[in-house]
Design an enzyme around this catalytic site. Structure first.
Site, short mmCIF file in Angstrom:
data_model
loop_
_atom_site.label_atom_id
_atom_site.label_comp_id
_atom_site.label_asym_id
_atom_site.label_seq_id
_atom_site.Cartn_x
_atom_site.Cartn_y
_atom_site.Cartn_z
N GLN A 115 37.86 37.94 46.27
CA GLN A 115 38.43 39.17 45.94
C GLN A 115 38.71 39.41 44.47
O GLN A 115 39.63 38.89 43.86
CB GLN A 115 39.70 39.57 46.60
CG GLN A 115 40.16 41.11 46.46
CD GLN A 115 41.36 41.17 47.25
OE1 GLN A 115 42.47 40.15 47.06
NE2 GLN A 115 41.91 42.32 47.74
N SER A 118 42.02 42.20 40.74
CA SER A 118 42.96 41.91 39.56
C SER A 118 42.25 41.60 38.43
O SER A 118 41.37 40.82 38.27
CB SER A 118 44.25 41.06 39.93
OG SER A 118 44.85 41.27 41.31
N GLU A 233 44.61 43.90 54.06
CA GLU A 233 45.31 42.69 53.54
C GLU A 233 46.53 42.68 53.77
O GLU A 233 47.09 41.87 54.32
CB GLU A 233 44.98 42.74 51.89
CG GLU A 233 45.57 41.49 51.23
CD GLU A 233 45.22 41.58 49.86
OE1 GLU A 233 44.58 42.32 49.21
OE2 GLU A 233 45.64 40.10 49.40
N GLU A 404 57.42 45.90 45.21
CA GLU A 404 57.70 47.13 44.49
C GLU A 404 57.23 48.32 44.94
O GLU A 404 57.25 49.43 45.25
CB GLU A 404 58.28 47.12 43.18
CG GLU A 404 59.35 46.07 42.58
CD GLU A 404 59.18 44.55 42.69
OE1 GLU A 404 58.13 44.16 43.04
OE2 GLU A 404 60.23 43.93 42.59
C1 FAD Z 1 48.94 33.84 45.25
C2 FAD Z 1 48.18 34.78 44.72
C3 FAD Z 1 47.07 35.11 44.97
C4 FAD Z 1 46.47 36.23 44.55
N1 FAD Z 1 45.13 36.37 44.97
C5 FAD Z 1 44.49 37.63 44.56
C6 FAD Z 1 42.96 37.64 44.54
O1 FAD Z 1 42.38 36.95 45.53
N2 FAD Z 1 42.29 38.55 44.11
C7 FAD Z 1 42.72 39.67 43.24
O2 FAD Z 1 42.19 40.39 42.86
N3 FAD Z 1 44.32 39.53 42.97
C8 FAD Z 1 44.92 38.55 43.35
N4 FAD Z 1 46.24 38.30 43.12
C9 FAD Z 1 46.83 39.09 42.37
C10 FAD Z 1 47.76 40.38 42.84
O3 FAD Z 1 47.10 41.06 43.57
C11 FAD Z 1 48.65 40.62 41.60
O4 FAD Z 1 49.41 39.57 40.94
C12 FAD Z 1 49.72 41.91 42.03
O5 FAD Z 1 48.91 42.93 42.48
C13 FAD Z 1 50.69 42.21 40.91
O6 FAD Z 1 49.84 42.68 39.70
P1 FAD Z 1 50.47 41.88 38.41
O7 FAD Z 1 50.22 40.50 38.61
O8 FAD Z 1 49.40 42.34 37.33
O9 FAD Z 1 51.62 42.38 37.97
P2 FAD Z 1 52.07 43.71 37.42
O10 FAD Z 1 51.22 44.89 38.03
O11 FAD Z 1 51.94 43.36 35.67
O12 FAD Z 1 53.64 43.83 37.82
C14 FAD Z 1 54.74 43.08 37.07
C15 FAD Z 1 56.09 43.51 37.91
O13 FAD Z 1 56.34 45.05 37.54
C16 FAD Z 1 56.50 45.54 38.78
N5 FAD Z 1 55.93 46.77 38.76
C17 FAD Z 1 54.46 47.25 38.41
N6 FAD Z 1 54.47 48.53 38.37
C18 FAD Z 1 55.29 49.18 39.16
C19 FAD Z 1 55.79 50.31 39.44
N7 FAD Z 1 55.02 51.37 39.25
N8 FAD Z 1 56.92 50.78 40.21
C20 FAD Z 1 57.96 49.50 40.18
N9 FAD Z 1 57.52 48.33 39.94
C21 FAD Z 1 56.48 48.08 39.36
C22 FAD Z 1 55.70 44.64 39.91
O14 FAD Z 1 56.24 44.94 40.89
C23 FAD Z 1 55.98 43.25 39.16
O15 FAD Z 1 57.53 42.82 39.76
C24 FAD Z 1 47.03 37.35 43.58
C25 FAD Z 1 48.29 37.03 43.28
C26 FAD Z 1 49.12 35.90 43.75
C27 FAD Z 1 50.49 35.79 43.25
#
Ligand code: FAD
Length: 436
Positions: A115, A118, A233, A404
């Protein structure tokens, strides 16, 4: 439906699957041969439509089928994001030609998917993604960076979200492509996680090509298609996602297709099932607490009861949904609720495991040989399977949309609470402030 007729129907299903397995399972087949039989029979993805390699069964019936395959002692269906996400999304949004092109390879495990959603600057705010695709005749040329790509290093195809029109609002200019991962310009760099494994990756895309007819759901309609994937998902993960979990990897890169199918069952038994959740199940943790005497601690007993209760609530919610869907209804936001419930259960299991194992919970094994050595050296006090689950418990509350974000969706779309202020509304993506 009464409990009696339901159990008769369940028994019929179990009998049908068992009889098919008796005729077709053979541990000496290669994984490729076995998955070909299973995939073409409809039992690999029984919840998919009959016309597309499924049996048109409900989710609960699908779980029953997977359990029957496991109990019978045959290798389960190909797991991974092909069967969990890409296939179901293509069934909803793909053209007939795309369904023909991609689905059979998914159900027979021939091709593995990842996928590519991100990015370093786009996780929760996924629609802010920067990877761009520019049209060149019948193809698109893609440039950008993806991150946290689970299984990217053993995937044949990627569900790619790319910006195809920066002059419209950010949700409106995205297209969802099926990207061939085996081409020049796709660079995959592993990222090591807390568990010591490198399950996910950074993926750099430089002048990568994707044909126009690999756009799933049409040009600039990627946001709707991505939401379908995310819905699958959430509900798949919330349901435990364990149905198809096997040790064999689908796809051409993992190298498992040519191996003997029966060998993976032995491996599964040695490593404790590969489902991730079973090591920290209430039953297992209760047994551990009894064995090491911590069951005498009233707080541990209370937390075990809490864990049991949360699992029962999740089970009853599923039963309620089943009854409702038979009557044509649904629980609004169920996928989000299910995912939140799973995160909560995993966090409680993690904390409780730490209390029960005490300092032994810190002893982590990086492979099966390590696990065996630890078990012997501590006379069974260290439980590498439990520690692995504890370390992994951080992940599900992040992937598939953080807790969140699930709360925000429930608040805004289900409860009708006021939306978060959004300064981006309607502005062309090109004009939005960007990171870096
Ligand atoms: C084990 C694992 C596997 C993954 N596999 C995939 C994959 O295969 N493909 C893929 O595309 N992605 C993958 N991901 C990525 C995952 O989808 C993202 O990590 C997730 O969507 C959060 O995005 P970010 O890490 O950029 O955090 P951010 O979006 O930067 O968030 C940081 C913090 O801010 C909070 N936050 C952000 N916006 C808001 C809001 N509007 N209101 C309240 N709180 C908020 C979040 O809850 C979080 O605590 C994976 C992640 C993990 C941990």
């Amino acid at each position: 439906m009464t409990a009696t007729t339901e159990s008769v129907a369940t028994d019929d299903l179990t009998a049908e699957v068992t009889s098919w397995l008796e005729e077709h399972w053979n541990p000496d087949l290669t994984v490729e041969e076995w998955w070909d039989r299973l995939g073409r029979s409809g039992w690999a993805v029984p919840t998919w439509p009959v016309e597309w390699y499924g049996k048109g069964l409900s989710r609960a019936e699908g779980v029953r089928v997977m359990q029957t395959i496991g109990t019978f002692g045959a290798l389960g269906a190909p797991g991974g994001l092909g069967t969990l996400l890409a296939g179901p999304t293509i069934i909803v949004h793909g053209t007939e030609a795309q369904k023909e092109r991609y689905l059979l390879d998914i159900v027979t495990g021939q091709k593995a998917w990842c996928q590519l959603f991100s990015e370093p600057g786009a996780g929760s705010d996924l629609a802010g993604l920067n990877t761009r695709a520019e049209r060149d005749g019948d193809e698109w040329v893609v440039n950008g960076q993806k991150v946290w790509t689970s299984g990217g290093h053993w995937s044949d195809l990627g569900m790619l979200l790319a910006r195809t029109d920066p002059d419209v609002a950010k949700h409106q200019g995205i297209t969802y492509f099926a990207l061939d991962m085996h081409q020049p310009g796709v660079e995959i760099r592993p990222l090591r996680e807390l568990t010591g494994r490198a399950m996910f990756n950074e993926v750099f895309l430089t002048d990568v090509r994707v044909p126009n007819d690999a756009a799933i759901g049409g040009l600039n309609n990627g946001w709707a298609v991505a939401n379908t994937t995310l819905m699958f998902e959430r509900s798949g993960l919330g349901a435990g996602g364990g149905g198809g979990s096997v040790a064999a990897l689908p796809g051409t890169v993992g190298g498992d297709l040519a191996r003997r199918a029966g060998d993976f069952l032995r491996l599964r038994d040695l490593t404790g099932g590969g489902g991730g959740g079973s090591a920290t199940s209430v039953q297992n943790l209760t047994a551990l607490a009894r064995a090491n005497g911590t069951i005498a601690d009233a707080e541990i007993r209370q937390q075990l009861a809490q864990l049991y209760t949360l699992n029962e609530i999740a089970r009853y919610t599923n039963l309620r949904q089943r009854a409702l869907s038979r009557a044509g209804g649904e629980i609004p936001g169920l996928g989000n609720i299910a995912k939140l419930s799973m995160s909560r259960i995993l966090r409680l299991s993690r904390d409780l495991s730490g209390r029960i194992l005490g300092p032994y919970a810190t002893l982590h094994a990086y492979d099966a040989a390590d696990a065996e050595r630890l078990a012997v050296a501590t006379d069974g006090a260290a439980q590498p399977g439990v520690t692995e689950s504890m370390l992994f418990a951080q992940a599900p509350q992040i992937y598939g949309g953080t807790d969140e974000i699930q709360h925000n969706i429930l608040g805004e779309r289900v409860l009708g609470l006021p939306k978060e202020p959004n300064a981006d509304q309607g502005k062309p993506f090109r004009e939005l402030p960007k990171n870096g």
